[in-house]
Write a protein that holds these residues in place. Structure first.
Motif, PDB file in Angstrom:
ATOM      1  N   PHE A  30      -3.077  -1.794  -5.172  1.00 16.22           N
ATOM      2  CA  PHE A  30      -3.813  -3.123  -5.695  1.00 16.22           C
ATOM      3  C   PHE A  30      -2.710  -3.656  -6.646  1.00 16.22           C
ATOM      4  CE2 PHE A  30      -5.848  -5.147  -9.304  1.00 16.22           C
ATOM      5  CZ  PHE A  30      -6.660  -6.333  -8.726  1.00 16.22           C
ATOM      6  N   THR A  31      -2.043  -3.119  -7.331  1.00 16.49           N
ATOM      7  CA  THR A  31      -1.298  -3.599  -8.638  1.00 16.49           C
ATOM      8  C   THR A  31       0.200  -4.175  -7.772  1.00 16.49           C
ATOM      9  OG1 THR A  31      -0.528  -1.505  -9.163  1.00 16.49           O
ATOM     10  CG2 THR A  31      -2.308  -2.503 -10.505  1.00 16.49           C
ATOM     11  N   VAL A  46     -15.004  -3.366  -4.278  1.00 18.15           N
ATOM     12  CA  VAL A  46     -13.948  -2.869  -3.409  1.00 18.15           C
ATOM     13  C   VAL A  46     -13.839  -1.579  -3.732  1.00 18.15           C
ATOM     14  CG1 VAL A  46     -11.737  -3.405  -2.372  1.00 18.15           C
ATOM     15  CG2 VAL A  46     -12.859  -5.303  -3.245  1.00 18.15           C
ATOM     16  N   PHE A  47     -13.242  -1.232  -5.057  1.00 17.93           N
ATOM     17  CA  PHE A  47     -12.873   0.256  -5.234  1.00 17.93           C
ATOM     18  C   PHE A  47     -14.116   1.184  -4.914  1.00 17.93           C
ATOM     19  CE2 PHE A  47      -9.640  -2.090  -7.455  1.00 17.93           C
ATOM     20  CZ  PHE A  47      -8.338  -1.086  -7.427  1.00 17.93           C
ATOM     21  N   TRP A  48     -15.233   0.499  -5.261  1.00 14.33           N
ATOM     22  CA  TRP A  48     -16.437   1.711  -4.957  1.00 14.33           C
ATOM     23  C   TRP A  48     -16.469   2.022  -3.629  1.00 14.33           C
ATOM     24  CZ3 TRP A  48     -19.526   5.180  -5.865  1.00 14.33           C
ATOM     25  CH2 TRP A  48     -20.756   5.432  -5.237  1.00 14.33           C
ATOM     26  N   ARG A 109       3.268  -2.957   3.577  1.00 14.76           N
ATOM     27  CA  ARG A 109       4.249  -3.884   2.783  1.00 14.76           C
ATOM     28  C   ARG A 109       5.062  -4.668   3.941  1.00 14.76           C
ATOM     29  NH1 ARG A 109       9.789  -1.764  -0.326  1.00 14.76           N
ATOM     30  NH2 ARG A 109      10.700  -3.836  -0.815  1.00 14.76           N
ATOM     31  N   TYR A 110       5.214  -4.188   5.039  1.00 18.75           N
ATOM     32  CA  TYR A 110       5.893  -4.581   6.304  1.00 18.75           C
ATOM     33  C   TYR A 110       4.956  -5.538   7.158  1.00 18.75           C
ATOM     34  CZ  TYR A 110       8.240  -4.723  10.932  1.00 18.75           C
ATOM     35  OH  TYR A 110       8.933  -5.039  12.139  1.00 18.75           O
ATOM     36  N   LEU A 111       3.644  -5.060   7.390  1.00 24.44           N
ATOM     37  CA  LEU A 111       2.512  -6.019   8.294  1.00 24.44           C
ATOM     38  C   LEU A 111       1.611  -6.705   7.445  1.00 24.44           C
ATOM     39  CD1 LEU A 111       2.567  -4.031  11.333  1.00 24.44           C
ATOM     40  CD2 LEU A 111       4.037  -5.985  11.020  1.00 24.44           C
ATOM     41  N   ALA A 112       1.236  -6.101   6.014  1.00 30.84           N
ATOM     42  CA  ALA A 112      -0.045  -6.380   5.341  1.00 30.84           C
ATOM     43  C   ALA A 112      -1.166  -5.924   5.997  1.00 30.84           C
ATOM     44  CB  ALA A 112       0.039  -8.175   5.083  1.00 30.84           C
ATOM     45  N   GLN A 113      -0.934  -4.847   6.639  1.00 33.19           N
ATOM     46  CA  GLN A 113      -2.285  -4.141   7.186  1.00 33.19           C
ATOM     47  C   GLN A 113      -1.956  -2.585   6.972  1.00 33.19           C
ATOM     48  OE1 GLN A 113      -1.776  -4.693  11.260  1.00 33.19           O
ATOM     49  NE2 GLN A 113      -1.831  -6.907  11.317  1.00 33.19           N
ATOM     50  N   ARG A 114      -3.270  -2.134   6.522  1.00 38.25           N
ATOM     51  CA  ARG A 114      -3.367  -0.496   6.427  1.00 38.25           C
ATOM     52  C   ARG A 114      -2.844   0.182   7.818  1.00 38.25           C
ATOM     53  NH1 ARG A 114      -5.647   0.529   1.296  1.00 38.25           N
ATOM     54  NH2 ARG A 114      -4.140   2.496   1.578  1.00 38.25           N
ATOM     55  N   LEU A 115      -2.142   1.248   7.592  1.00 38.90           N
ATOM     56  CA  LEU A 115      -1.918   2.035   8.816  1.00 38.90           C
ATOM     57  C   LEU A 115      -2.944   2.208   9.865  1.00 38.90           C
ATOM     58  CD1 LEU A 115       0.618   3.589   9.830  1.00 38.90           C
ATOM     59  CD2 LEU A 115      -0.560   5.650   8.864  1.00 38.90           C
ATOM     60  N   ARG A 213      -9.022  -7.650   0.424  1.00 39.69           N
ATOM     61  CA  ARG A 213     -10.027  -6.621  -0.249  1.00 39.69           C
ATOM     62  C   ARG A 213     -10.379  -5.645   1.070  1.00 39.69           C
ATOM     63  NH1 ARG A 213     -13.276  -9.185  -4.532  1.00 39.69           N
ATOM     64  NH2 ARG A 213     -12.220 -10.793  -5.105  1.00 39.69           N
ATOM     65  N   ALA A 214     -10.400  -6.183   2.187  1.00 45.38           N
ATOM     66  CA  ALA A 214     -10.920  -5.011   3.121  1.00 45.38           C
ATOM     67  C   ALA A 214      -9.758  -4.088   3.250  1.00 45.38           C
ATOM     68  CB  ALA A 214     -11.066  -5.802   4.459  1.00 45.38           C
ATOM     69  N   ASN A 215      -8.322  -4.411   3.312  1.00 48.22           N
ATOM     70  CA  ASN A 215      -7.483  -3.516   3.465  1.00 48.22           C
ATOM     71  C   ASN A 215      -7.254  -2.596   2.272  1.00 48.22           C
ATOM     72  OD1 ASN A 215      -6.086  -3.583   5.867  1.00 48.22           O
ATOM     73  ND2 ASN A 215      -5.802  -5.743   5.305  1.00 48.22           N
ATOM     74  N   LEU A 216      -7.625  -3.076   0.975  1.00 45.44           N
ATOM     75  CA  LEU A 216      -7.543  -2.249  -0.157  1.00 45.44           C
ATOM     76  C   LEU A 216      -8.604  -1.323  -0.177  1.00 45.44           C
ATOM     77  CD1 LEU A 216      -6.325  -2.035  -2.922  1.00 45.44           C
ATOM     78  CD2 LEU A 216      -8.133  -3.489  -3.834  1.00 45.44           C
ATOM     79  N   ALA A 217      -9.632  -1.650   0.328  1.00 46.16           N
ATOM     80  CA  ALA A 217     -10.897  -0.596   0.420  1.00 46.16           C
ATOM     81  C   ALA A 217     -10.368   0.607   1.175  1.00 46.16           C
ATOM     82  CB  ALA A 217     -12.347  -1.325   0.637  1.00 46.16           C
TER      83      ALA A 217
END
Length: 668
Positions: A30-31, A46-48, A109-115, A213-217
């Protein structure tokens, strides 16, 4: 005496360790990646939700250890075999956690998507992918950090085992049974994800209002394993037939036939293109994100030369690629079909390599494709050579200039090398030049350092206008430098006056578009698909800025029309200079751009003033304002309009799925 048995005590401590670390890693994510102003309270849901996803993964491990440890001969505190299995499984999970999260960080960092499972496609080009990673990231330092972290984990796991093995605790059998039962139920609830009829789903993350927010969750285990089930594309014939009448009307099919699902249109040359046979050069521009460029007023003025070109040519400012990713962008441009393969790219699917392309209708034209690196990447060579007749392919090893990184020679030299070849042609030609410099590792050729002159800006200024680093900013500016050198060289060549130059981004880049565009550009990642589209030919095409929607799939039909070429069209592209002049109030005729998010498997369309998006893995849908040329009205769209867009999206998606497997080229 203790209420908890040694087994449950050890498992609770393990769960606490892993959940705590996964939460810390989410905070770090997040940070590191959050941009703009934000309110802590708004991110609590999101964190929950993220904690619940983490608890599911940890719950699976703890339940497995609980079930195994409940077998007397496998109890880790009673038998050596049980201890070995307990330590092995716990340490294996720790190892996977470090590996998954490391890859996930750099993937995001490369694609702005979670693995996710689409990352497996990189393994099919392992050498190229590994070289790019080596040239972009401090691999040795990362590996050392991973090894240290893994050994720290192993040490903590050993300490947990020794602490739990303390025999000074005397737990009655009844308490042991109760504690194991409660832990079993808690693990079951964590795995199911909620107290309700339906389990917690991967797609629930995308109800949070924005892709960030979705990717962060999500966590990399959840996103990767959930997406594994979407590995191949087929089609639903009944769904295709349902939408066929609409699509046949939209595309202008000559002889509609519901039984054969005929999408063929024969377009004859007209006087519009004149009597000349102009050359065509299509430049597929790496990561040419619209909101980062000068054409929409980005204050950093990153592409002043291309901005000047756009004022001298036919410029479409509402052009969208169907998807994010270079291989998919090349596919859509060459074939005219959105690549709706959910994991692998269509270019890697042997069942889809045979494709009809309008390039072959440029009869008696020389056909060229220029790439600074290797076309073995993503099987692009197979797609091109298998489908474009008499193709002259120039790639790494074809040039007399040195490569500068994993992607081959610099874009400037690629343009100059292509110009050298094309200047010698004695007959009309159609050529594709595919750039790659605007891509990690963001290399600026040493020979251009003095003339190009990099800029260094404060970090807050970069972030405010869509850039993550000065390296990215200068790579973007360097592309403009390459375009300038190309056009300057072309103007000195005999072919210039009779050539149509087409510039289009292979895809955009996800990021914070700020106030430059409607919120959907940032929250729903429309910035990933919005790219410039320019048809430039001072002697043949009058300048105009066009606001009607355009798609990457429309390029070849439009080029053929401009070049006065008769062609056969069997896919979703349309001649923009014909369709954009239709009455756009007609929902059948007005231009449409289909998009697909291959990270979330959401699909949508842009048409008129709105962007519609829906899940293919859930029920969420939304209709959002997307016209950046005028303000959003106070009145919200009604349910009837929402239904229209829903059907429209399904029509394009189902038709594209069918076309991928039913667009084979003719052998004659």
């Amino acid at each position: 005496m203790s209420f908890l048995s040694r087994l449950t005590r050890s498992l609770l401590l393990l769960a606490l360790l892993f959940l705590l670390l996964m939460t810390v890693l989410r905070i770090v994510t997040f940070t590191w990646f959050v941009s703009g102003s934000w309110d802590v309270r708004s991110y609590l849901p999101v964190f929950w939700l993220g904690f619940r996803y983490d608890a599911r993964v940890v719950g699976i491990l703890i339940l497995l250890l609980l079930l195994i440890g409940s077998i007397p001969i496998m109890n880790p505190f009673k038998t050596g075999r049980g201890k070995w299995v307990w330590l092995f499984l716990a340490k294996t999970f720790a190892f996977l956690l470090v590996v998954f999260y490391t890859f996930d960080f750099f993937h995001y960092r490369y694609l702005a998507q979670r693995l996710n499972a689409s990352a497996l496609a990189f393994l099919e080009d392992a050498t190229i992918s590994a070289t790019m990673v080596w040239q972009t990231y401090p691999v040795i330092k990362v590996l050392v950090a991973m090894v240290i972290t893994i050994f720290l984990f192993f040490w903590l796991i050993n300490r947990i085992y020794k602490f739990a093995a303390d025999k000074s605790y005397n737990t009655p059998k009844t308490n042991r049974v109760i504690s194991c039962t409660v832990l079993f139920l808690v693990c079951g609830l964590a795995i199911f994800g909620r107290a309700g009829q339906y389990p917690l789903r991967w797609s629930d993350a995308f109800n949070l209002g924005s892709d960030f927010r979705a990717n962060l969750a999500l966590n990399p285990f959840q996103s990767f394993l959930s997406s594994l089930s979407f590995r191949t594309t087929t089609f639903d014939r009944e769904a295709v037939k349902k939408y066929y009448p609409y699509m046949a009307s939209y595309l202008g099919v000559d002889h509609p036939d519901l039984n054969t699902l005929n999408y063929t249109r024969r377009v004859e040359a007209s006087a519009r293109g004149g009597k000349t046979r102009p050359n065509v050069i299509i430049v597929i521009c790496e990561s040419f994100s619209a909101y980062k460029s000068s054409m929409w007023g980005n204050p950093l003025n990153t592409t002043p030369f291309f901005n000047s070109l756009s004022k001298e040519g036919l410029f479409f400012d509402h052009c969208f690629t169907p998807h994010f990713g270079t291989a998919r962008g090349v596919w859509a441009t060459v074939t005219g079909i959105p690549d709706v393969e959910k994991v692998k790219t269509a270019s890697r699917n042997p069942a889809m390599v045979d494709q009809h392309t309008i390039i072959n209708d440029f009869k008696d034209y020389g056909k060229f494709y220029f790439l600074g690196g290797s076309t073995s990447w993503a099987n692009i060579r197979g797609v091109l050579t298998n489908n474009i007749r008499d193709l002259n392919l120039y790639e790494e090893g074809s040039y007399d200039v040195p490569r500068i990184d994993v992607w081959g020679i610099s874009d400037k030299n690629l343009f100059l090398q292509a110009n050298k070849v094309l200047s010698k042609q004695q007959k009309p030609f159609i050529a594709v030049i595919q750039t790659s410099d605007n891509h990690r590792p963001y290399t600026i050729s040493a020979e251009d350092v003095n003339e190009f002159r990099s800029q260094t800006l404060p970090e807050d200024t970069l972030h405010r206008y869509g850039f993550q680093s000065n390296e990215e900013l200068n790579a973007f500016r360097y592309t403009d430098f390459g375009y300038q050198k190309f056009i300057e060289a072309a103007k000195t060549s005999a072919y210039f006056k009779n050539t149509i130059f087409v510039f289009v981004g292979d895809h955009g880049i996800q990021g914070d578009a700020g106030t430059m565009f409607p919120r959907a550009w940032t929250d729903q990642s429309l910035s990933s698909y919005h790219v410039p589209l320019l048809f430039y030919s001072p002697a043949l095409i009058p300048p105009e800025r066009v606001h009607e929607l355009a798609s990457q799939v429309d390029i070849l039909p439009t080029v053929a029309g401009l070049a006065n070429i008769s062609y056969t069209n069997t896919t979703l592209g349309r001649d923009l200079l014909q369709s954009s002049r239709n009455d756009t109030s007609d929902m059948v005729l007005s231009s449409t751009a289909f998009v697909m998010n291959h990270s979330t498997f959401d699909i949508g369309v842009l048409r008129g003033d709105y962007y519609y998006e829906r899940q293919t893995t859930g029920k969420k849908e939304q209709l959002l304002w997307a016209n950046f040329n005028r303000p959003e009205p106070a009145q919200k769209p009604d349910s009837a309009l929402l239904s229209t867009y829903r059907e429209l999206t399904s029509a394009f998606f189902e038709t594209a799925r069918y076309m991928l497997l039913n667009n084979k080229k003719k052998n004659n």
